[in-house]
Design an enzyme around this catalytic site. Sequence first.
Site, short mmCIF file in Angstrom:
data_model
loop_
_atom_site.label_atom_id
_atom_site.label_comp_id
_atom_site.label_asym_id
_atom_site.label_seq_id
_atom_site.Cartn_x
_atom_site.Cartn_y
_atom_site.Cartn_z
N THR A 96 -4.98 -4.93 -9.46
CA THR A 96 -4.07 -3.95 -10.05
C THR A 96 -2.67 -4.55 -10.21
OG1 THR A 96 -5.33 -2.19 -9.04
CG2 THR A 96 -3.13 -1.62 -9.78
N GLY A 114 6.95 -0.05 -22.43
CA GLY A 114 5.69 -0.17 -21.72
C GLY A 114 4.64 0.80 -22.18
N THR A 116 2.67 3.97 -22.15
CA THR A 116 2.99 5.32 -21.72
C THR A 116 1.74 6.10 -21.36
OG1 THR A 116 2.88 6.00 -24.02
CG2 THR A 116 5.04 5.47 -23.15
N HIS A 139 -15.58 -0.18 -13.71
CA HIS A 139 -15.52 1.04 -14.51
C HIS A 139 -16.92 1.49 -14.93
CE1 HIS A 139 -14.30 3.49 -17.91
NE2 HIS A 139 -13.09 3.50 -17.35
N ASP A 192 2.10 -17.20 -2.93
CA ASP A 192 3.44 -17.12 -2.33
C ASP A 192 3.37 -16.89 -0.83
OD1 ASP A 192 3.82 -13.90 -1.89
OD2 ASP A 192 2.56 -14.37 -3.60
P1 GTP Z 1 -8.26 -2.57 -5.00
O1 GTP Z 1 -7.93 -1.86 -6.28
O2 GTP Z 1 -8.13 -1.70 -3.80
O3 GTP Z 1 -9.57 -3.28 -5.04
O4 GTP Z 1 -7.16 -3.71 -4.77
P2 GTP Z 1 -6.50 -4.67 -5.83
O5 GTP Z 1 -7.32 -5.88 -5.99
O6 GTP Z 1 -6.15 -3.94 -7.06
O7 GTP Z 1 -5.19 -5.15 -5.09
P3 GTP Z 1 -3.71 -4.66 -5.34
O8 GTP Z 1 -3.22 -5.19 -6.63
O9 GTP Z 1 -3.61 -3.22 -5.10
O10 GTP Z 1 -2.96 -5.49 -4.22
C1 GTP Z 1 -3.19 -5.25 -2.84
C2 GTP Z 1 -1.95 -5.63 -2.06
O11 GTP Z 1 -1.69 -7.02 -2.22
C3 GTP Z 1 -0.70 -4.90 -2.52
O12 GTP Z 1 0.05 -4.56 -1.41
C4 GTP Z 1 0.02 -5.95 -3.37
O13 GTP Z 1 1.40 -5.78 -3.36
C5 GTP Z 1 -0.39 -7.21 -2.68
N1 GTP Z 1 -0.35 -8.36 -3.59
C6 GTP Z 1 -0.99 -8.46 -4.78
N2 GTP Z 1 -0.72 -9.65 -5.35
C7 GTP Z 1 0.10 -10.30 -4.50
C8 GTP Z 1 0.72 -11.60 -4.53
O14 GTP Z 1 0.59 -12.37 -5.48
N3 GTP Z 1 1.47 -11.91 -3.47
C9 GTP Z 1 1.65 -11.09 -2.41
N4 GTP Z 1 2.38 -11.51 -1.42
N5 GTP Z 1 1.10 -9.88 -2.35
C10 GTP Z 1 0.32 -9.49 -3.38
MG MG Z 2 -6.67 -1.96 -7.70
#
Ligand code: GTP
Ligand code: MG
Length: 372
Positions: A96, A114, A116, A139, A192
């Site tokens: 996400t 962006g 909307t 999905h 990071d």
């Molecule tokens: P689900 O939809 O639950 O499967 O998770 P997701 O894969 O969509 O992960 P999401 O993007 O929600 O990220 C999960 C957590 O990891 C969040 O708190 C983000 O802020 C963190 N996060 C995502 N990408 C990065 C990154 O590149 N660096 C860091 N430090 N945190 C990240």
């Molecule tokens: Mg997600």
Amino acid sequence: QDGMNAQELGKLLHREPAEIVKKLFMLGVMVNQNQSLDKDTIEILAADYGIEAKEKVHEDLSDLDKIFEKEMENTEHLVSRPPVVTIMGHVDHGKTTLLDHLRHSHITAGEAGGITQAIGAYQVRHGDNLITFLDTPGHAAFTEMRARGANITDITILVVAADDGVMPQTIEAINHAKAAKTPIIVAINKIDKPDANPQHVTDQLMQYGLVPEKLGGDTIFVDISAKFGKNIDELLDMIILEAEVMELKADPDQPAAGSVIEARLDQGKGPVATLLVQQGTLHVGDPIVVGHTFGRVRTMTNERGRDVKKATPSSPVSITGLNEVPEAGDRYVVFDDEKTARAVGEERAKEAQVEERRKTTRVTLDSLFDSL
Ligand code: GTP
Ligand code: MG
């Protein structure tokens, strides 16, 4: 055929017209030889003679999958089309975050503000290229399409967190992409983080057949940070590169065909469906059959909620104008004229009804037996 009279029907069935009239009388329909009969009556009569009265043309047309396949093959003026990309990966690995980043940083020039309106799919611009991203991995549309052995995705981005490594859903995603024969681009995310170990992730992925190019394999790996937007342009470059190798093409000159990404009933607008154009160009006003419903494209909007008049291959658009709400994963085909679309649509709606009735009958019978 609709509108035939007993005389014509007799000729077709090799019976005397008088016999037809008599038979109809016994079925409770009183007509003379020259009176035109309605379709239902003809069907009942034909069924009585043991003949399928379905108009041949309808029989062929009601097989939407077949028409769809034909549309996909029928390609006279092929031009390149944008790749359709899905982002997959384990929970919390950053899918996400990556999508959100793309949504906000790579929107089409001049359309600042962006997206909307979330419509389950959107396009981003990268240099001169467009890339279509399908939202929400896992999905309903994918599951449904997968179940039918069909596929709408060209490329899978596999997101793996560098601090977590290969996890169950990572493996699931790999298997899914392999089954669908879509190439995988690995995005090792969260580089990071202090405990990020991209090398370890690479080693793990190699056990699943994903070997980086620099180690003699053919899988593209990119280290990224979705959160801080690091190497995202590089990832997009790689998607474009992969797409070029795949030579993705479509014919924008023919009537549109494609799949439903999602659909819902809107209080004011009626059925609203997000469609992916996979072939041809979709226009406002097009007569369209979608799954078991049909209609005419009344309005068409892009992911930014802007009205558009036409949608070219690989674009996602949200349309109104359908009679019913189709299902995610349903296919759609545009017809040259509304009459054919209506005929096909009604035929398919009827089929769906019969199927539904069969189901309910079964349920009723089952419950009847249960209650005994
Ligand atoms: P689900 O939809 O639950 O499967 O998770 P997701 O894969 O969509 O992960 P999401 O993007 O929600 O990220 C999960 C957590 O990891 C969040 O708190 C983000 O802020 C963190 N996060 C995502 N990408 C990065 C990154 O590149 N660096 C860091 N430090 N945190 C990240
Ligand atoms: Mg997600």
